[in-house]
Scaffold this motif. Structure first.
Motif, PDB file in Angstrom:
ATOM      1  N   SER A 200       0.813  -1.220   0.000  1.00 57.50           N
ATOM      2  CA  SER A 200       0.000   0.000   0.000  1.00 57.50           C
ATOM      3  C   SER A 200       0.844   1.267   0.000  1.00 57.50           C
ATOM      4  CB  SER A 200      -0.917   0.016   1.234  1.00 57.50           C
ATOM      5  OG  SER A 200      -0.146  -0.008   2.414  1.00 57.50           O
ATOM      6  N   ARG A 201       2.133   1.152   0.212  1.00 60.16           N
ATOM      7  CA  ARG A 201       2.997   2.340   0.213  1.00 60.16           C
ATOM      8  C   ARG A 201       3.344   2.685  -1.227  1.00 60.16           C
ATOM      9  NH1 ARG A 201       7.544  -0.021   4.007  1.00 60.16           N
ATOM     10  NH2 ARG A 201       7.073  -1.744   2.583  1.00 60.16           N
ATOM     11  N   ALA A 202       2.696   3.710  -1.741  1.00 61.17           N
ATOM     12  CA  ALA A 202       2.860   4.056  -3.151  1.00 61.17           C
ATOM     13  C   ALA A 202       4.219   4.679  -3.406  1.00 61.17           C
ATOM     14  CB  ALA A 202       1.755   5.027  -3.582  1.00 61.17           C
ATOM     15  N   ARG A 203       4.847   4.259  -4.489  1.00 59.81           N
ATOM     16  CA  ARG A 203       6.087   4.876  -4.909  1.00 59.81           C
ATOM     17  C   ARG A 203       5.771   6.019  -5.857  1.00 59.81           C
ATOM     18  NH1 ARG A 203       8.043  -0.675  -5.891  1.00 59.81           N
ATOM     19  NH2 ARG A 203       7.925  -0.226  -8.123  1.00 59.81           N
ATOM     20  N   GLU A 204       6.806   6.777  -6.247  1.00 60.40           N
ATOM     21  CA  GLU A 204       6.617   7.839  -7.218  1.00 60.40           C
ATOM     22  C   GLU A 204       6.119   7.243  -8.528  1.00 60.40           C
ATOM     23  OE1 GLU A 204       6.513  11.649  -8.711  1.00 60.40           O
ATOM     24  OE2 GLU A 204       6.862  10.966  -6.657  1.00 60.40           O
ATOM     25  N   THR A 205       5.070   7.832  -9.083  1.00 63.42           N
ATOM     26  CA  THR A 205       4.477   7.298 -10.303  1.00 63.42           C
ATOM     27  C   THR A 205       5.406   7.485 -11.493  1.00 63.42           C
ATOM     28  OG1 THR A 205       2.283   7.846  -9.469  1.00 63.42           O
ATOM     29  CG2 THR A 205       2.475   7.434 -11.830  1.00 63.42           C
ATOM     30  N   SER A 206       5.589   6.411 -12.259  1.00 63.21           N
ATOM     31  CA  SER A 206       6.342   6.486 -13.502  1.00 63.21           C
ATOM     32  C   SER A 206       5.382   6.884 -14.609  1.00 63.21           C
ATOM     33  CB  SER A 206       6.983   5.122 -13.806  1.00 63.21           C
ATOM     34  OG  SER A 206       7.521   5.122 -15.113  1.00 63.21           O
TER      35      SER A 206
END
Length: 232
Positions: A200-206
């Motif tokens: 659930s920990r979102a990374r920076e969107t590519s």
């Protein structure tokens, strides 16, 4: 029978009837607006569904399709409310994000029903790129644009909403589809993918804008692409 008895009988057995006023007929301008909006929606519907069909090759899987030509914004949320968490391989939208009263809420519901690694595939009318003549027309003739494009809302920068939703990958192409009388209606066509791990920990969107590096075209999805049916 006396007049007093007749009065009592009429009050008892024949109560007064309230007649509702007849609704006023729509003005010629309102009828013209409704006709233009309907014609544009019909023309855009076939073009938008064609693009969505080209995005999704044949393969088995659970897909929910939200089509603004077949259901209201409230209907889209109601449909998603009946879908279990993390139970869907893909959600395909045709104008549903552009027609939503709350884009953030609709995207949150879409993320809720997607399985880890699931995809949102979209064909959405959007605002034209900043600084263009079409963008200025959309801004200064907003109501006229809504009528001519058949849209319920003013054009939106949906790529910002998609990026804010924090999908792992956002891949899209900008293209123009023809509305009524050939009106150019800018669209965003592509996909957004969730983390395959379910973390659930979102990374920076590519983010990849395929239309920026070459001639406009339809993005081809990879690997686990899925079939779809229009549920509205």
């Amino acid at each position: 029978m006396s007049s007093l008895a007749l009065s009592a009988l009429s009050l008892t057995d024949f109560p007064a009837v309230v007649v509702a006023p007849k609704p006023a007929a729509p003005s010629p301008a309102a009828r013209l607006q409704a006709w233009l909006s309907g014609m544009s929606r019909v023309r855009l519907a076939s073009a938008e569904r064609l693009q969505l069909g080209r995005l999704l090759p044949t393969r088995r899987g659970c897909v929910v399709t939200l089509d603004w030509h077949r259901a209201s914004a409230a209907g889209h949320l109601a449909r998603l409310a009946g879908v279990s968490d993390r139970s869907t391989d893909a959600v395909a939208t045709v104008g549903a994000l552009a027609a939503a009263s709350d884009v953030g809420l609709l995207l949150a519901e879409i993320k809720r029903v997607l399985r880890p690694g699931g995809r949102l595939v979209f064909v959405e009318p959007v605002a034209a790129p900043a600084g263009t003549r079409l963008r200025r027309l959309q801004r200064f003739a907003s109501r006229l644009w809504q009528v001519a494009s058949g849209s319920a809302n003013s054009p939106r920068d949906l790529w910002n909403d998609l990026k804010a939703a924090r999908f792992e990958r956002l891949d899209f192409t900008r293209m123009t589809l023809a509305g009524v009388a050939g009106l150019p209606v800018p669209h965003l066509v592509g996909e957004a993918t969730l983390l395959a791990t379910g973390d659930s920990r979102a990374r920076e969107t590519s983010v990849r804008d395929r239309s920026a590096g070459g001639p406009p075209g339809v993005p081809r999805l990879s690997g686990g692409d899925l079939p779809f049916a229009f549920f509205g």
